[in-house]
Design an enzyme around this catalytic site. Structure first.
Site, PDB file in Angstrom:
ATOM      1  N   SER A  11       0.811  -1.224   0.000  1.00 37.19           N
ATOM      2  CA  SER A  11       0.000   0.000   0.000  1.00 37.19           C
ATOM      3  C   SER A  11       0.840   1.269   0.000  1.00 37.19           C
ATOM      4  O   SER A  11       0.303   2.375  -0.029  1.00 37.19           O
ATOM      5  CB  SER A  11      -0.919   0.001   1.231  1.00 37.19           C
ATOM      6  OG  SER A  11      -0.127  -0.014   2.412  1.00 37.19           O
ATOM      7  N   SER A 125      15.627  -7.006   2.771  1.00 31.33           N
ATOM      8  CA  SER A 125      16.428  -6.729   3.974  1.00 31.33           C
ATOM      9  C   SER A 125      16.811  -5.253   3.953  1.00 31.33           C
ATOM     10  O   SER A 125      15.980  -4.413   3.604  1.00 31.33           O
ATOM     11  CB  SER A 125      17.634  -7.668   4.046  1.00 31.33           C
ATOM     12  OG  SER A 125      18.471  -7.518   2.935  1.00 31.33           O
ATOM     13  N   TYR A 139      15.997  -2.690  14.580  1.00 33.54           N
ATOM     14  CA  TYR A 139      15.745  -2.735  13.134  1.00 33.54           C
ATOM     15  C   TYR A 139      16.908  -3.443  12.431  1.00 33.54           C
ATOM     16  O   TYR A 139      16.699  -4.359  11.633  1.00 33.54           O
ATOM     17  CB  TYR A 139      15.548  -1.323  12.589  1.00 33.54           C
ATOM     18  CG  TYR A 139      15.318  -1.301  11.098  1.00 33.54           C
ATOM     19  CD1 TYR A 139      14.106  -1.746  10.565  1.00 33.54           C
ATOM     20  CD2 TYR A 139      16.311  -0.888  10.216  1.00 33.54           C
ATOM     21  CE1 TYR A 139      13.899  -1.758   9.195  1.00 33.54           C
ATOM     22  CE2 TYR A 139      16.114  -0.890   8.854  1.00 33.54           C
ATOM     23  CZ  TYR A 139      14.908  -1.326   8.341  1.00 33.54           C
ATOM     24  OH  TYR A 139      14.707  -1.342   6.979  1.00 33.54           O
ATOM     25  N   ALA A 141      18.995  -5.502  13.651  1.00 35.58           N
ATOM     26  CA  ALA A 141      19.007  -6.928  14.029  1.00 35.58           C
ATOM     27  C   ALA A 141      17.974  -7.716  13.226  1.00 35.58           C
ATOM     28  O   ALA A 141      18.241  -8.849  12.798  1.00 35.58           O
ATOM     29  CB  ALA A 141      18.751  -7.075  15.529  1.00 35.58           C
ATOM     30  N   LYS A 143      16.879  -7.072  10.225  1.00 36.56           N
ATOM     31  CA  LYS A 143      17.274  -7.186   8.812  1.00 36.56           C
ATOM     32  C   LYS A 143      18.461  -8.135   8.644  1.00 36.56           C
ATOM     33  O   LYS A 143      18.568  -8.838   7.642  1.00 36.56           O
ATOM     34  CB  LYS A 143      17.562  -5.795   8.239  1.00 36.56           C
ATOM     35  CG  LYS A 143      16.309  -4.926   8.143  1.00 36.56           C
ATOM     36  CD  LYS A 143      15.241  -5.590   7.271  1.00 36.56           C
ATOM     37  CE  LYS A 143      13.990  -4.765   7.122  1.00 36.56           C
ATOM     38  NZ  LYS A 143      12.972  -5.408   6.280  1.00 36.56           N
TER      39      LYS A 143
HETATM   40  N1  NAP Z   1      12.786   3.280   2.996  1.00 39.54           N
HETATM   41  C1  NAP Z   1      14.020   2.876   3.231  1.00 39.54           C
HETATM   42  O1  NAP Z   1      14.974   3.705   3.316  1.00 39.54           O
HETATM   43  C2  NAP Z   1      14.321   1.401   3.367  1.00 39.54           C
HETATM   44  C3  NAP Z   1      15.671   0.995   3.337  1.00 39.54           C
HETATM   45  C4  NAP Z   1      15.972  -0.352   3.470  1.00 39.54           C
HETATM   46  C5  NAP Z   1      14.960  -1.288   3.603  1.00 39.54           C
HETATM   47  N2  NAP Z   1      13.653  -0.886   3.625  1.00 39.54           N
HETATM   48  C6  NAP Z   1      12.628  -1.922   3.794  1.00 39.54           C
HETATM   49  O2  NAP Z   1      11.715  -1.856   2.733  1.00 39.54           O
HETATM   50  C7  NAP Z   1      10.452  -2.384   3.146  1.00 39.54           C
HETATM   51  C8  NAP Z   1       9.345  -1.444   2.717  1.00 39.54           C
HETATM   52  O3  NAP Z   1       9.483  -0.224   3.407  1.00 39.54           O
HETATM   53  P1  NAP Z   1       9.096   1.187   2.777  1.00 39.54           P
HETATM   54  O4  NAP Z   1      10.315   2.026   2.809  1.00 39.54           O
HETATM   55  O5  NAP Z   1       8.375   1.035   1.496  1.00 39.54           O
HETATM   56  O6  NAP Z   1       8.143   1.733   3.950  1.00 39.54           O
HETATM   57  P2  NAP Z   1       6.610   2.222   3.977  1.00 39.54           P
HETATM   58  O7  NAP Z   1       6.374   3.229   2.914  1.00 39.54           O
HETATM   59  O8  NAP Z   1       6.361   2.598   5.386  1.00 39.54           O
HETATM   60  O9  NAP Z   1       5.802   0.892   3.611  1.00 39.54           O
HETATM   61  C9  NAP Z   1       5.670  -0.174   4.518  1.00 39.54           C
HETATM   62  C10 NAP Z   1       4.574  -1.099   4.023  1.00 39.54           C
HETATM   63  O10 NAP Z   1       4.463  -2.194   4.939  1.00 39.54           O
HETATM   64  C11 NAP Z   1       3.081  -2.354   5.287  1.00 39.54           C
HETATM   65  N3  NAP Z   1       2.981  -2.931   6.624  1.00 39.54           N
HETATM   66  C12 NAP Z   1       3.568  -2.506   7.776  1.00 39.54           C
HETATM   67  N4  NAP Z   1       3.212  -3.281   8.798  1.00 39.54           N
HETATM   68  C13 NAP Z   1       2.373  -4.233   8.298  1.00 39.54           C
HETATM   69  C14 NAP Z   1       1.658  -5.326   8.841  1.00 39.54           C
HETATM   70  N5  NAP Z   1       1.715  -5.605  10.163  1.00 39.54           N
HETATM   71  N6  NAP Z   1       0.902  -6.083   8.032  1.00 39.54           N
HETATM   72  C15 NAP Z   1       0.809  -5.811   6.718  1.00 39.54           C
HETATM   73  N7  NAP Z   1       1.461  -4.801   6.127  1.00 39.54           N
HETATM   74  C16 NAP Z   1       2.227  -4.021   6.907  1.00 39.54           C
HETATM   75  C17 NAP Z   1       2.503  -0.944   5.186  1.00 39.54           C
HETATM   76  O11 NAP Z   1       1.100  -0.967   4.909  1.00 39.54           O
HETATM   77  P3  NAP Z   1      -0.068  -0.753   6.003  1.00 39.54           P
HETATM   78  O12 NAP Z   1       0.357   0.364   6.902  1.00 39.54           O
HETATM   79  O13 NAP Z   1      -1.263  -0.449   5.139  1.00 39.54           O
HETATM   80  O14 NAP Z   1      -0.196  -2.060   6.675  1.00 39.54           O
HETATM   81  C18 NAP Z   1       3.216  -0.424   3.950  1.00 39.54           C
HETATM   82  O15 NAP Z   1       2.542  -0.851   2.782  1.00 39.54           O
HETATM   83  C19 NAP Z   1      10.551  -2.598   4.651  1.00 39.54           C
HETATM   84  O16 NAP Z   1      10.795  -3.962   4.927  1.00 39.54           O
HETATM   85  C20 NAP Z   1      11.772  -1.766   5.043  1.00 39.54           C
HETATM   86  O17 NAP Z   1      12.416  -2.268   6.184  1.00 39.54           O
HETATM   87  C21 NAP Z   1      13.316   0.435   3.518  1.00 39.54           C
END
Ligand code: NAP
Length: 260
Positions: A11, A125, A139, A141, A143
């Site tokens: 989403s 990750s 966090y 840990a 990943k």
């Molecule tokens: N952004 C960065 O800099 C970055 C860097 C490295 C890795 N990542 C990783 O990339 C992934 C995506 O993150 P993002 O940056 O796109 O963040 P984001 O925009 O906050 O998106 C997170 C997504 O996870 C969903 N979510 C969270 N908790 C949930 C649950 N309990 N059940 C179902 N869905 C859930 C949220 O949807 P709802 O709130 O609708 O549930 C949302 O769609 C994560 O694993 C994050 O650790 C991000």
């Protein structure tokens, strides 16, 4: 028949970008996240990844309808920042439940279907799993755990021709920054360090890459017959992770300490 891909956290941010990207590339995409979300490019199902019974039912229903599941992408994740000294047990459990336990759960549910399709598992990750970040210790840990888990799973599933790949993004501009939960600061022992570190990580993320870059790497992992076990997004982060592996741990940690 279009190959079916299921992605969690569809989403927002990386998940949404990837769901749209993969739909454009001809995959039949199902996205799972908690909030109500509608669009005409892929099917979104509202569900918490912690609800394992419902997740199991969703996967069964998708298979019954589509007759194939080619890949799952474990992308849903949360961040928590702050000093470990102040961390509440329920918050620690929550981040491990969402970032690790739900990933393991979805993998175990999906394996029988992926065995049939000789499919793929992509786990998201983070560079923070390779380079541990202070005031984001839990966090980092989670990943790091995902990467180790994925490597072991890749070996378990190799004879069954299911490929497992970790995609490791660096700073990416998404809602992750605003959604990050902050642990309450209880006293002044850490001075301004927590605030400064969190501000730095927030600034870096908001100046970070477009999520489409991560989507493109995920797409390549799905396309490749033999994807890499870990795929870091972006040449700068690839170099950083390589250096972190080659240099003494103490030196790397000192640089990180100085930066945060
Ligand atoms: N952004 C960065 O800099 C970055 C860097 C490295 C890795 N990542 C990783 O990339 C992934 C995506 O993150 P993002 O940056 O796109 O963040 P984001 O925009 O906050 O998106 C997170 C997504 O996870 C969903 N979510 C969270 N908790 C949930 C649950 N309990 N059940 C179902 N869905 C859930 C949220 O949807 P709802 O709130 O609708 O549930 C949302 O769609 C994560 O694993 C994050 O650790 C991000």
């Amino acid at each position: 028949m279009n190959k079916v891909v299921i992605i969690t956290g569809a989403s927002s941010g990386i998940g949404l970008s990837t769901a749209l990207y993969l739909s454009e590339k001809g995959y039949k995409v199902y996205g799972i996240s908690r909030r109500d979300f509608h669009n005409d490019k892929f099917t979104h199902i509202s569900c918490d990844v912690l609800d394992s019974e419902k997740i199991k039912k969703i996967i069964e229903e998708i298979y019954l309808k589509e007759k194939n599941i080619f890949a799952i992408i474990n992308n849903a994740g949360i961040g928590i920042s702050g000093a470990i000294e102040y961390a509440k047990r329920e918050d620690v459990e929550k981040i491990f439940e969402i970032n690790v336990v739900s990933v393991i759960n979805l993998c175990s549910i999906a394996i029988p279907y992926l065995r049939e399709s000789k499919g793929k598992i992509v786990n998201i990750s983070s560079v923070a799993g390779e380079i541990a970040i202070p005031f984001q210790a839990c966090y980092s840990a989670t990943k790091s755990a995902i990467e180790n888990f994925s490597m072991a799973l890749a070996s378990e599933l190799k004879p069954q021709r299911i490929k497992v790949c970790c995609v490791r993004p660096g700073d990416t501009k998404t809602s992750f920054t605003k959604n990050r939960e902050k642990t309450e600061v209880v006293n002044d022992i850490y001075g301004q360090r927590i605030l400064k570190s969190v501000q730095k990580m927030e600034r870096d993320e908001q100046r970070g890459a477009d999520p489409i870059k991560v989507s493109n790497v995920i797409y390549k992992c799905l396309k490749k017959k033999n994807p890499p076990l870990v795929c870091t997004v972006g040449i700068g982060y690839k170099l950083l992770c390589l250096l972190s592996k080659m240099l003494p741990k103490k030196f790397v940690n000192y640089i990180v300490y100085k930066l945060y």
